[in-house]
Design a protein around this motif. Structure first.
Motif, PDB file in Angstrom:
ATOM      1  N   ASN A  86       0.875  -1.172   0.000  1.00 36.77           N
ATOM      2  CA  ASN A  86       0.000   0.000   0.000  1.00 36.77           C
ATOM      3  C   ASN A  86       0.908   1.216   0.000  1.00 36.77           C
ATOM      4  O   ASN A  86       2.039   1.149   0.499  1.00 36.77           O
ATOM      5  N   THR A 129      -3.687   4.360  -0.899  1.00 31.18           N
ATOM      6  CA  THR A 129      -4.275   3.041  -1.156  1.00 31.18           C
ATOM      7  C   THR A 129      -4.446   2.228   0.130  1.00 31.18           C
ATOM      8  O   THR A 129      -4.861   1.076   0.071  1.00 31.18           O
ATOM      9  N   ARG A 130      -4.170   2.799   1.279  1.00 31.72           N
ATOM     10  CA  ARG A 130      -4.189   2.043   2.539  1.00 31.72           C
ATOM     11  C   ARG A 130      -5.563   1.506   2.911  1.00 31.72           C
ATOM     12  O   ARG A 130      -5.660   0.487   3.576  1.00 31.72           O
ATOM     13  N   ILE A 151      -4.023  -2.292  -5.471  1.00 32.80           N
ATOM     14  CA  ILE A 151      -3.110  -2.779  -4.446  1.00 32.80           C
ATOM     15  C   ILE A 151      -2.077  -3.669  -5.127  1.00 32.80           C
ATOM     16  O   ILE A 151      -2.412  -4.656  -5.782  1.00 32.80           O
TER      17      ILE A 151
END
Length: 191
Positions: A89, A104-105, A114
């Motif tokens: 991420n 993108t976490r 991802i």
């Protein structure tokens, strides 16, 4: 007596079907390149903790932007094969203000944005991943990571095909390009 023999045979044959074949991570690339395929119920396992060296939070700063990569190890099943894999991420943000442009976490590990994989290259001592952020905007390629020292890894993102700059929303003028087609060194962060 027949019931006992039948139950015994049933147990014996059912045990055979659930046996798992362990494939060491270091051998997977050779099997894949030979197009041999993996037996059902295989497990591509990181027996020697090769992935452990890459785990953690890594940072790179350039042009007023902070690129932070969070690498974790997870086990997932694809078809009938289980595999340990690295999951990456990342965030891209303004160093001065802390404003995040890409994050993108919070995305599900199944989201194509991802970066994840387990293709280990023993001869290069690194991992190769497919990279997709927004395929329609030219944001597709391959990402390679390799450890340089205990607190440094290098990353190289190569965009494939139409190498348009990575744009958060293709309809905006915001051109935010993660470092690509160039090797960068990430430093491990300790908290």
């Amino acid at each position: 007596m027949k019931k006992i023999v039948f139950i015994g045979l049933l147990i014996l044959f059912s045990q055979k079907d659930i046996a798992q074949t362990i494939i060491p991570l270091e051998q997977y690339k050779t099997i894949w390149e030979a197009n041999q395929g993996l037996p059902d119920n295989s497990y591509v396992k990181d027996l020697n903790n090769i992935m452990g060296r890459f785990l953690g939070t890594w940072r790179y700063n350039a042009n007023g932007l902070a690129y932070i990569f969070i690498i974790t190890k997870e086990t997932h099943t694809f078809f009938n094969v289980k595999a340990d894999q690295l999951v990456i991420n990342y965030t891209i943000g303004n160093i001065s203000t802390g404003q995040l442009f890409v994050d993108t976490r919070k995305l599900s590990v199944t989201d194509e944005k991802i970066t994840k994989g387990f293709m280990y290259y023993p001869e290069k001592d690194g991992f190769l991943f497919d990279y997709v952020y927004n395929e329609g905007c030219g944001q597709i390629g391959q990402l390679f990571i390799r450890q340089e020292a205990p607190t440094y890894i290098y990353l190289n993102l190569t965009l494939i095909g139409d190498t348009k700059p990575i744009i958060i929303d293709c309809g905006t003028d915001l051109n935010l390009t993660p470092p690509h087609n160039n090797r960068i060194t990430l430093e491990k962060q300790t908290f």
